[in-house]
Design a protein around this motif. Structure first.
Motif, PDB file in Angstrom:
ATOM      1  N   ILE A   2      13.144   7.269 -13.052  1.00  0.00           N
ATOM      2  CA  ILE A   2      14.187   7.327 -14.292  1.00  0.00           C
ATOM      3  C   ILE A   2      13.639   8.175 -15.126  1.00  0.00           C
ATOM      4  N   PRO A   3      14.413   9.062 -15.771  1.00  0.00           N
ATOM      5  CA  PRO A   3      14.157   9.939 -16.688  1.00  0.00           C
ATOM      6  C   PRO A   3      13.756   9.204 -17.883  1.00  0.00           C
ATOM      7  N   ASN A   4      12.753   9.905 -18.695  1.00  0.00           N
ATOM      8  CA  ASN A   4      12.349   9.299 -19.901  1.00  0.00           C
ATOM      9  C   ASN A   4      11.592  10.327 -20.646  1.00  0.00           C
ATOM     10  N   PRO A   5      12.080  10.757 -21.965  1.00  0.00           N
ATOM     11  CA  PRO A   5      11.339  11.663 -22.474  1.00  0.00           C
ATOM     12  C   PRO A   5       9.817  11.547 -22.846  1.00  0.00           C
ATOM     13  N   SER A   6       9.423  10.274 -22.910  1.00  0.00           N
ATOM     14  CA  SER A   6       7.907  10.019 -23.401  1.00  0.00           C
ATOM     15  C   SER A   6       7.004   9.650 -22.306  1.00  0.00           C
ATOM     16  N   ILE A   7       7.445   9.100 -21.260  1.00  0.00           N
ATOM     17  CA  ILE A   7       6.616   8.681 -19.917  1.00  0.00           C
ATOM     18  C   ILE A   7       7.559   8.736 -18.884  1.00  0.00           C
ATOM     19  N   GLU A   8       6.474   9.056 -17.695  1.00  0.00           N
ATOM     20  CA  GLU A   8       7.190   8.918 -16.259  1.00  0.00           C
ATOM     21  C   GLU A   8       7.408   7.643 -15.770  1.00  0.00           C
ATOM     22  N   VAL A   9       8.598   7.331 -15.451  1.00  0.00           N
ATOM     23  CA  VAL A   9       8.866   6.024 -14.752  1.00  0.00           C
ATOM     24  C   VAL A   9       9.142   6.137 -13.133  1.00  0.00           C
ATOM     25  N   GLN A  10       8.449   5.669 -12.496  1.00  0.00           N
ATOM     26  CA  GLN A  10       8.760   5.855 -11.038  1.00  0.00           C
ATOM     27  C   GLN A  10       9.292   4.694 -10.484  1.00  0.00           C
ATOM     28  N   THR A  11      10.052   4.546  -9.561  1.00  0.00           N
ATOM     29  CA  THR A  11      10.628   3.379  -9.264  1.00  0.00           C
ATOM     30  C   THR A  11      10.640   3.356  -7.594  1.00  0.00           C
ATOM     31  N   SER A  12      10.801   2.452  -6.861  1.00  0.00           N
ATOM     32  CA  SER A  12      10.475   2.349  -5.563  1.00  0.00           C
ATOM     33  C   SER A  12      11.695   1.091  -5.019  1.00  0.00           C
ATOM     34  N   PRO A  13      12.377   1.491  -3.900  1.00  0.00           N
ATOM     35  CA  PRO A  13      13.324   0.424  -3.332  1.00  0.00           C
ATOM     36  C   PRO A  13      12.488  -0.686  -2.358  1.00  0.00           C
ATOM     37  N   VAL A  14      11.278  -0.330  -2.242  1.00  0.00           N
ATOM     38  CA  VAL A  14      10.420  -1.460  -1.482  1.00  0.00           C
ATOM     39  C   VAL A  14      10.182  -2.497  -2.125  1.00  0.00           C
ATOM     40  N   ASP A  15      10.405  -3.659  -1.449  1.00  0.00           N
ATOM     41  CA  ASP A  15       9.671  -4.852  -2.286  1.00  0.00           C
ATOM     42  C   ASP A  15       8.097  -4.829  -2.287  1.00  0.00           C
ATOM     43  N   HIS A  16       7.555  -4.899  -3.544  1.00  0.00           N
ATOM     44  CA  HIS A  16       5.989  -5.161  -3.532  1.00  0.00           C
ATOM     45  C   HIS A  16       5.811  -6.274  -4.498  1.00  0.00           C
ATOM     46  N   PRO A  17       5.668  -7.558  -4.094  1.00  0.00           N
ATOM     47  CA  PRO A  17       5.488  -8.652  -4.917  1.00  0.00           C
ATOM     48  C   PRO A  17       4.219  -8.564  -5.877  1.00  0.00           C
ATOM     49  N   SER A  18       4.101  -8.787  -6.972  1.00  0.00           N
ATOM     50  CA  SER A  18       2.740  -8.916  -7.820  1.00  0.00           C
ATOM     51  C   SER A  18       1.993 -10.136  -7.351  1.00  0.00           C
ATOM     52  N   VAL A  19       0.530  -9.795  -7.610  1.00  0.00           N
ATOM     53  CA  VAL A  19      -0.394 -10.892  -7.303  1.00  0.00           C
ATOM     54  C   VAL A  19      -0.066 -12.048  -8.282  1.00  0.00           C
ATOM     55  N   PRO A  20       0.163 -13.497  -7.995  1.00  0.00           N
ATOM     56  CA  PRO A  20       0.371 -14.428  -8.994  1.00  0.00           C
ATOM     57  C   PRO A  20      -0.881 -14.537 -10.046  1.00  0.00           C
ATOM     58  N   ALA A  21      -0.524 -14.720 -11.325  1.00  0.00           N
ATOM     59  CA  ALA A  21      -1.499 -14.792 -12.258  1.00  0.00           C
ATOM     60  C   ALA A  21      -2.499 -15.703 -12.137  1.00  0.00           C
ATOM     61  N   TRP A  22      -2.393 -16.798 -11.306  1.00  0.00           N
ATOM     62  CA  TRP A  22      -3.219 -17.708 -11.073  1.00  0.00           C
ATOM     63  C   TRP A  22      -4.129 -17.606  -9.724  1.00  0.00           C
ATOM     64  N   PHE A  23      -3.849 -16.427  -9.147  1.00  0.00           N
ATOM     65  CA  PHE A  23      -4.539 -16.015  -7.935  1.00  0.00           C
ATOM     66  C   PHE A  23      -6.064 -16.070  -8.117  1.00  0.00           C
ATOM     67  N   ALA A  24      -6.613 -15.348  -9.140  1.00  0.00           N
ATOM     68  CA  ALA A  24      -7.929 -15.069  -9.670  1.00  0.00           C
ATOM     69  C   ALA A  24      -8.780 -16.252  -9.694  1.00  0.00           C
ATOM     70  N   GLU A  25      -7.996 -17.132 -10.278  1.00  0.00           N
ATOM     71  CA  GLU A  25      -8.799 -18.545 -10.337  1.00  0.00           C
ATOM     72  C   GLU A  25      -8.891 -19.210  -9.101  1.00  0.00           C
ATOM     73  N   VAL A  26      -8.083 -19.118  -8.252  1.00  0.00           N
ATOM     74  CA  VAL A  26      -8.188 -19.536  -6.938  1.00  0.00           C
ATOM     75  C   VAL A  26      -9.213 -18.963  -6.369  1.00  0.00           C
ATOM     76  N   VAL A  27      -9.273 -17.485  -6.169  1.00  0.00           N
ATOM     77  CA  VAL A  27     -10.432 -16.935  -5.479  1.00  0.00           C
ATOM     78  C   VAL A  27     -11.724 -17.379  -6.033  1.00  0.00           C
ATOM     79  N   ILE A  28     -12.089 -17.498  -7.321  1.00  0.00           N
ATOM     80  CA  ILE A  28     -13.220 -17.941  -7.985  1.00  0.00           C
ATOM     81  C   ILE A  28     -13.562 -19.312  -7.457  1.00  0.00           C
ATOM     82  N   LEU A  29     -12.530 -20.226  -7.531  1.00  0.00           N
ATOM     83  CA  LEU A  29     -13.019 -21.561  -7.178  1.00  0.00           C
ATOM     84  C   LEU A  29     -13.141 -21.945  -5.597  1.00  0.00           C
TER      85      LEU A  29
END
Length: 641
Positions: A2-29
């Motif tokens: 996506i063109p942007n004069p201030s920053i380079e924005v890269q997109t992808s059509p491939v689904d890549h879900p983000s790790v849940p915010a609570w996953f780190a606590e699950v790892v520790i516990l």
């Protein structure tokens, strides 16, 4: 891109879900549980003769419940939807291979029986109470004589459920509700619904740890749940080598009857509660105390209302019941005509009765009153629980399954407290609960005083006699007889002992005076035949023996309260892990095809009864690691421990 004069924005059509915010606590516990050997203990002690839920064992579903409690997702559907892309990594943290389907979890919770539930509860009591705490760090309250007590709050919370209205007709089969196994009609309070489930919880107020939860349909069995609560409190104290006399249990008025108080006294703990009845106000010892100036006066902060507090001394509430210390508080009846919801109105006063077994030299009457009203902090903890975990949401429509989920929530709560304390190294808070005070005066009754009864209230006209001459229209004469409005006399016919403190005196007129009386219509009740003489009765109360006021010039010390900032520990812990970076990377050196261990041929399996280790091995993790999980922000002390 996506063109942007201030920053380079890269997109992808491939689904890549983000790790849940609570996953780190699950790892520790999960790593904490594995390091302490609790996962292995789960696997071998929490067992269930399973129904149709595949090749999974209770350990697989306990991992899901613990993760659900930590996630804060509103429903199980949302939790499984968020977990699906990372199911293999999640289960590998607990040493398991495949993620169960949500329907398998529902079948497991429906199959949970009482032995399986109690095994999990026993592990909860043995491994979550003392972990990370010592006898010094669990806090306490020190009375004016330097004696230490640990405060436990026992109270019930309710979850109401709404049900659709169904037609009732003899031609239709009886309806079957899915909540019938966990709910029943009962008191709903301010919650909307037709059926309710009551959950009794126990809280250690200094560390904000949950000690137990016991639930029941409808209003529950408060006596049976109190017995279980006392057993859990005793277990907690034994882990710190403390005796039951150290425990101070605060309860509401539901437990203010003789049966519950006897249970508490026999368990060896101290108690503070509100009396369920007000019959003790008729006791001569209480009447004697109320006839003197109050022991202390307290001004309410919100309303500026002055409350007079009296120390009634030690009394048995009933025959065969050990003595308890009675404290009476009274305030004026509201002048605005507002209905009084708590207390008993007698004349111009509203009386409240409190019961305790705390020593008088350690806690003054105002101290006991402050302790009881301090139960309001328990409501704040329940509100925090609703926000952070919401254990009252429905996970199962069976009693044992729902209670298993609630115990898992309390375990996660306690883990956050202990690990938060280990990570933050927070210091204990110490406050002066009450300043030093002079010992109040006491009353000493005259010994061997005769028992005398005084004149009490006359019986009021009610029912068919409403509007007729009441007992107050009859005048007591010097000779002990009554004079009626027509001038005739009524003689003392009977004196009947109603209870230990009161008598009923009955006065009877003469038939020859009542039959020709011109005021007979105004005197006798509606529908009376008029062939009997008028009767009037009055209650005579036992007069308190005379007493003298004793003043002891002694200065009592202050009361100290020591605790930890439980809310800050939990929320700092949760906020920290939800803001940390988590990365899941597949290991490059992992071979493409790894085969599981060989199973027995089908001809053998069809006649083979699986042992417990065989069942556990069906979904156990096999093969080398496939993923590397990187969690940022782990303190060195926590990583070492």
């Amino acid at each position: 891109m996506i063109p942007n004069p201030s920053i380079e924005v890269q997109t992808s059509p491939v689904d890549h879900p983000s790790v849940p915010a609570w996953f780190a606590e699950v790892v520790i516990l999960s790593q904490h549980l594995a390091t302490k050997g609790l996962l292995e203990t789960f696997a071998h002690q929490v067992r269930l003769v399973r129904g149709r839920f595949g090749s999974y064992e209770p350990l697989d579903f306990l991992a899901l419940l613990i993760g659900y409690a930590m996630s804060g997702e509103r429903t199980l559907a949302d939790f499984f939807h968020r977990l699906a892309p990372f199911g293999a990594a999640f289960m590998a943290l607990f040493g398991r291979a495949r993620l169960p389907h949500h329907s398998s979890l529902s079948r497991f919770l429906a199959s949970v029986d009482h032995p399986c539930l109690e095994a999990f509860r026993t592990l909860f009591e043995q491994n979550s109470f003392a972990e990370g705490w010592t006898t010094e760090t669990i806090g306490g309250i020190w009375d004016r004589q330097g004696r230490r007590f640990i405060v436990f709050d026992v109270d019930a919370t309710r979850q109401a459920a709404q049900q659709r209205a169904l037609p009732c007709d003899p031609t239709l089969p009886p309806p079957r509700r899915r909540l019938d196994a966990v709910c029943a009609p009962g008191y709903t309070g301010r919650k909307r619904g037709e059926v309710v489930r009551t959950r009794t919880v126990i809280l250690q107020m200094h560390t904000r740890q949950w000690i137990g939860t016991y639930a029941g349909r409808g209003n529950g069995d408060y006596q049976g749940e109190l017995t279980s609560a006392l057993r859990a409190i005793t277990t907690y104290l034994k882990l710190f080598t403390l005796t039951p006399e150290v425990a101070l249990v605060r309860l509401d008025g539901q437990y203010g009857d003789t049966v519950a108080i006897t249970q508490l006294i026999e368990a060896g703990v101290h108690l503070v509660t509100r009396a369920r009845g007000y019959r003790v106000l008729e006791h001569p010892q209480i009447q004697r105390v109320l006839a003197h100036p109050p022991t202390a006066s307290v001004t309410r902060v919100n309303s500026e209302e002055v409350v007079e507090v009296f120390d009634g001394g030690w009394l048995p509430l009933d025959e065969g019941v050990p003595q308890t210390r009675i404290i009476v508080a009274r305030h004026h009846v509201p002048t605005s005509g507002k209905r009084t919801s708590v207390g008993k109105c007698i004349g111009e006063w509203v009386y409240e009765v409190f019961i305790t077994t705390l020593p008088a030299d350690g806690f003054l009457v105002e101290d006991v009153l402050d302790l009881y009203h301090g139960r309001g902090a328990f409501e704040a903890v329940l509100a925090d629980e609703d926000v952070e975990e919401d254990p009252d949401r429905w996970c199962s429509y069976t009693q044992c399954g729902q209670e298993l989920w609630q115990i898992a929530c309390q375990w996660v709560w306690n883990l956050r407290l202990s690990l938060g304390q280990a990570m933050q190294q927070a210091e204990r808070r110490e406050i002066e609960w009450a300043p030093p005070k002079q010992a109040p005066p006491s009353l000493k009754a005259v010994e061997d005083a005769p028992r005398e009864y005084g004149r009490g209230p006359w019986a009021r006209a009610f029912g068919a006699a409403t509007g007729r001459f009441g007992a107050d229209a009859f005048v007591l004469q010097e000779d002990g007889k009554l004079r009626c409005p027509a001038g005739s006399s009524l003689w003392l016919s009977e004196v009947r002992q109603e209870n230990e403190f009161t008598q009923r005196a009955t006065y009877l007129g003469f038939r020859r005076d009542c039959e020709p009386c011109a005021l007979k219509e105004q005197c006798l009740g509606r529908g009376a035949k008029g062939n009997r003489a008028r009767r009037v009765s009055a209650v005579r109360r036992l007069l308190p023996p005379p007493a003298t006021i004793l003043r002891t010039p002694m200065m009592l010390g202050s009361i100290r309260w020591v605790d930890v900032a439980g809310r800050a520990l939990r929320r700092t812990w949760t906020t920290h892990w939800r803001s940390q970076y988590v990365e899941l990377i597949p290991l490059v050196e992992f071979p493409q095809r790894v085969f599981p261990p060989r199973r027995h041929p089908r001809a053998i399996r069809s006649h083979y009864r699986w042992s417990w280790p065989d069942r556990l091995a069906q979904n156990a993790w096999w093969g080398p690691p496939q993923l590397r999980i990187t969690v940022a922000g782990v303190p060195t002390t926590l990583a070492i421990n």
